[in-house]
Design an enzyme around this catalytic site. Structure first.
Site, mmCIF file in Angstrom:
data_model
loop_
_atom_site.group_PDB
_atom_site.id
_atom_site.type_symbol
_atom_site.label_atom_id
_atom_site.label_comp_id
_atom_site.label_asym_id
_atom_site.label_seq_id
_atom_site.Cartn_x
_atom_site.Cartn_y
_atom_site.Cartn_z
ATOM 1 N N ARG A 99 1.243 -1.096 0.124
ATOM 2 C CA ARG A 99 -0.038 -0.142 0.119
ATOM 3 C C ARG A 99 0.788 1.439 0.464
ATOM 4 O O ARG A 99 0.834 2.247 -0.866
ATOM 5 C CB ARG A 99 -1.036 0.240 1.847
ATOM 6 C CG ARG A 99 -1.766 -0.874 1.186
ATOM 7 C CD ARG A 99 -2.728 -0.551 2.173
ATOM 8 N NE ARG A 99 -2.284 -1.382 3.556
ATOM 9 C CZ ARG A 99 -2.049 -1.167 5.349
ATOM 10 N NH1 ARG A 99 -3.654 -0.818 4.688
ATOM 11 N NH2 ARG A 99 -1.558 -0.740 5.319
ATOM 12 N N ASN A 134 -5.764 -2.158 2.750
ATOM 13 C CA ASN A 134 -6.017 -4.774 3.016
ATOM 14 C C ASN A 134 -7.600 -5.205 2.524
ATOM 15 O O ASN A 134 -8.116 -4.026 4.194
ATOM 16 C CB ASN A 134 -4.760 -4.760 4.184
ATOM 17 C CG ASN A 134 -3.736 -4.507 3.536
ATOM 18 O OD1 ASN A 134 -3.357 -5.342 2.743
ATOM 19 N ND2 ASN A 134 -2.728 -4.778 4.329
#
Length: 93
Positions: free
Chosen positions: A21, A40
């Site tokens: 990320r 996530n």
């Protein structure tokens, strides 16, 4: 014509716990003009939502599918749509 679009991508593989990320955000900021988030999911995937010019969103998608990502990407599924707005920048969620 380089209109604004919304890209939603689901990235499968070993993409959690490897900085995926963070690097996605860094790439979005480097490309410029892309807002959205990386999140996530409970099933081990990462969801990426990006809004901006089609060319810039395609650049981010190309990176998601490249060998330059952290971890291991087994596949990316994407859908394209109309921007919804409401994003200040590119966030990690």
């Amino acid at each position: 014509m380089n209109e604004d679009v919304r890209l939603t991508a689901w990235v499968r593989g070993r993409v959690q716990g490897v900085g995926f990320r963070w690097f996605t955000r860094a790439n979005a900021l480097e490309i410029g003009g892309v807002v959205g988030f990386a999140l996530n999911l409970d099933d081990g995937r990462v969801q990426v939502v990006a809004e901006g010019q089609r060319e810039n969103c395609h650049r981010l998608l190309d990176w998601l599918r490249s060998a330059d990502t952290p971890g291991r990407v087994d596949g990316v599924t994407e859908i394209w749509g109309t921007p919804r707005g409401g994003y200040e920048g590119f966030a990690i969620r």
